[in-house]
Design an enzyme around this catalytic site. Structure first.
Site, PDB file in Angstrom:
ATOM      1  N   HIS A  12      -8.211  -4.861  -1.251  1.00 28.27           N
ATOM      2  CA  HIS A  12      -6.989  -4.296  -0.668  1.00 28.27           C
ATOM      3  C   HIS A  12      -6.631  -5.054   0.610  1.00 28.27           C
ATOM      4  CE1 HIS A  12      -4.051  -1.075  -0.410  1.00 28.27           C
ATOM      5  NE2 HIS A  12      -4.322  -0.939   0.873  1.00 28.27           N
ATOM      6  N   ASP A  36      -9.543  -4.036  -5.564  1.00 29.27           N
ATOM      7  CA  ASP A  36      -8.762  -3.022  -4.854  1.00 29.27           C
ATOM      8  C   ASP A  36      -8.923  -1.698  -5.596  1.00 29.27           C
ATOM      9  OD1 ASP A  36      -6.821  -1.415  -3.652  1.00 29.27           O
ATOM     10  OD2 ASP A  36      -5.412  -3.069  -3.419  1.00 29.27           O
ATOM     11  N   SER A  83       0.838  -1.197   0.000  1.00 31.97           N
ATOM     12  CA  SER A  83       0.000   0.000   0.000  1.00 31.97           C
ATOM     13  C   SER A  83       0.880   1.256   0.000  1.00 31.97           C
ATOM     14  CB  SER A  83      -0.963  -0.045   1.188  1.00 31.97           C
ATOM     15  OG  SER A  83      -1.999   0.893   1.047  1.00 31.97           O
TER      16      SER A  83
END
Length: 239
Positions: free
Chosen positions: A213, A183, A89
């Site tokens: 995600h 995501d 991320s």
């Protein structure tokens, strides 16, 4: 530090939208990976936004990378050309930025980069809004909030040091990109991966249908497969 032989070292950068999280949140993963892959893993406690916006976090990660390259042999017994970088991320974003800074500013190329559902264009991508009607951990509103905290000036968000998608990618390390189709950050990976290749670098990609995600943190088949592929990639890079 691995219990057995040291084959290499890795700089790990945690996620959390540049705002939350800490290095210890990945201790379990890093400890397993250290033992199984023979890696000494350094995880960075970088400064967080909004108290410390750009360039604080990239500066901290770069400083940690320089230290690791200079001390990997003396501290861990790892050859300096067998050092990896990676993150998830926001950590994926910072890992990419750190890899590019190390090449451009210090003439150093990591042995490999593990880029997991990262953010590579802070000016925004279409997938940010594609899943707003579904509960998939992230949505366009909280992505915008994280971005505002980290890079409050919209004019700087396409600067190559902020958004790797616009950077000179020549001489970047071999990279593995990982992302799921549910995501909201999907397009970041789909856009940067071909640019990484087009710049003459080696790159691999794994895309998991139906994965949101952070999916690799859950005990689902997709997460286990993603982790196994990442482990194999990291192992090849330090050989």
């Amino acid at each position: 530090r691995p219990r057995g032989e040291v084959r290499g070292a890795m700089l790990h950068i945690h996620g959390g939208g540049w705002v939350i999280g800490k290095a210890s949140m990945n201790d379990a993963l890093n400890e397993r990976r250290a033992d199984e892959l023979g890696l000494a893993i350094v995880s960075v406690e970088y400064r967080l936004a909004p108290e410390h916006p750009y360039p604080a976090a990239p500066d901290d990660c770069e400083a940690a990378a320089v230290w690791l390259v200079e001390h990997a042999k003396s501290e861990f017994g790892a050859d300096p050309w067998r050092i990896l970088v990676g993150g998830e991320s926001a950590g994926g974003h910072l890992a990419a930025v750190t890899a590019l800074r190390m090449k451009q500013r210090h003439g150093y190329r990591f042995a490999g980069a593990n880029l997991v559902y990262g953010v590579y264009d802070l000016s925004g991508v279409p997938s940010h809004t594609a899943l707003d009607r579904r509960n998939v951990i992230l949505n366009s509103a909280n992505i915008a909030w994280f971005t505002d905290c980290f890079a409050p000036d919209p004019a700087q968000r396409r600067h190559p040091d902020v958004s790797p998608l616009y950077a000179d990618l020549s001489g970047a390390p071999p990279a593995l990109f990982t992302v799921g189709t549910l995501d909201p950050l999907l397009d970041h990976t789909l856009f940067l991966y071909p640019r990484w290749l087009a710049a003459g670098n080696r790159a691999e990609i794994q895309i998991f249908p139906g994965a949101p995600h952070g999916f690799d943190a859950f005990p689902a088949p997709e997460g286990k497969q993603a982790t196994a592929t990442i482990d194999a990639f990291l192992s090849r890079c330090v050989e």
